[in-house]
Design an enzyme around this catalytic site. Sequence first.
Site, PDB file in Angstrom:
ATOM      1  NE  ARG A  61       3.989   2.162   8.897  1.00 35.15           N
ATOM      2  CZ  ARG A  61       4.222   1.331   7.862  1.00 35.15           C
ATOM      3  NH1 ARG A  61       5.357   0.662   7.788  1.00 35.15           N
ATOM      4  NH2 ARG A  61       3.354   1.209   6.877  1.00 35.15           N
TER       5      ARG A  61
ATOM      6  CB  CYS B 184      11.271   1.964   7.497  1.00 35.80           C
ATOM      7  SG  CYS B 184      12.194   1.250   6.118  1.00 35.80           S
TER       8      CYS B 184
ATOM      9  CD  GLN C  72       8.292   3.113   8.050  1.00 33.41           C
ATOM     10  OE1 GLN C  72       7.871   2.001   7.786  1.00 33.41           O
ATOM     11  NE2 GLN C  72       8.725   3.427   9.267  1.00 33.41           N
TER      12      GLN C  72
ATOM     13  CG  HIS D 180       6.870   3.398   2.927  1.00 35.81           C
ATOM     14  ND1 HIS D 180       5.538   3.087   3.107  1.00 35.81           N
ATOM     15  CD2 HIS D 180       7.567   2.445   3.611  1.00 35.81           C
ATOM     16  CE1 HIS D 180       5.433   2.001   3.860  1.00 35.81           C
ATOM     17  NE2 HIS D 180       6.646   1.593   4.187  1.00 35.81           N
TER      18      HIS D 180
ATOM     19  NE  ARG E 148       4.317  -2.391   1.078  1.00 40.06           N
ATOM     20  CZ  ARG E 148       5.121  -2.595   2.122  1.00 40.06           C
ATOM     21  NH1 ARG E 148       5.726  -3.746   2.254  1.00 40.06           N
ATOM     22  NH2 ARG E 148       5.291  -1.656   3.019  1.00 40.06           N
TER      23      ARG E 148
ATOM     24  CG  ASP F 178      14.942   1.560   3.800  1.00 37.27           C
ATOM     25  OD1 ASP F 178      14.813   0.434   4.333  1.00 37.27           O
ATOM     26  OD2 ASP F 178      14.220   1.938   2.852  1.00 37.27           O
TER      27      ASP F 178
END
Length: 311
Positions: free
Chosen positions: A298, A270, A138, A135, A108, A230
């Site tokens: 996830r 998310c 996700q 991402h 990340r 988001d």
Amino acid sequence: MALNMKGKHLVTIHDLTREEIYQILDTATMLKLRLYAGEYTPILAGKTLGMIFQKPSLRTRVSHEVAMTQLGGHAIYLGPEDIKLGKRETTEDIAIVLSRFVNAIMARVYEHKIVEELAKYSSVPVINGLSDFSHPTQILGDLLTIREKKMHLEGIRIAYVGDANNVANSLIFAAAKLGMCITLACPEGYEPNQKVLSMTKADFEMSKGSVKIVRAPEEAVQGADIIYTDVWTSMGQEAEREERRKRFQGYRVDMKLVKMAKPDVIVMHCLPAHYDEELSYEVAKSPNSIIYDQAENRIHAEKGILVNLIS
Ligand code: CP
Ligand code: NVA
């Protein structure tokens, strides 16, 4: 016959074919059912995942770590103070050395080019655990969730409301591969990246999906099966927070907006969410919201990724 994805990197969803996405989702579903049946599936016994984090995380860190444990393997957390990515040695050397120790790397990072560089020099699969551009883990979890709730993916209509950020980019990549129709409602200056639109052009033509950009959230949600939102300010953009709060007024997903979509519309986010900004608490806790199933998935989707790329 199963596709061999061993050794492949997952830097964006664009790296995968339609068939590879479905194979990851099928592996995820199979492992989820086995877990629910109480079966232990140590497919990754003796394998180690190195996890590099430049930014905070609840879901991405814990789900990858628990996924490795449940598959009989192990994960090592390398936080900002452990390896000081970008500060102590070159990203190239980190990739070369770490890939001699572990079987896969999940990272990340702030800048997308860092995860690309890790992938370039690593001899083991590199999984993007979020960059400023994409991402993918996700979105694979999200695809699993959508397939569970709506029974299919092709032709699904997604309304994305808010900032066309890393999560939105990944949703566009997925829509292009799988023939989903995505309409994004964004304020001026916060529309999807041109690079994503040109990268997905051929895939959209092939899959019969579509991407459309509008200003009004009310227009985007017409006929939508899914409303996705988001945060307005992503990690790394904190200095822009006040400006963004102003620019995104009118882009909050509230009950009034949800009622304009299909009656069985599902609301996705998310997480982490800001209930005073992009999503109302009432919607988050409403029967339309599937945000916690989405978070749980996830772990199942990541098992699908890890098993296919490592074993
Ligand atoms: N959705 C997501 O990636 O959450 P974290 O930032 O907590 O990992
Ligand atoms: N767009 C958000 C997603 C967090 C999971 C961010 O990058 O901060």
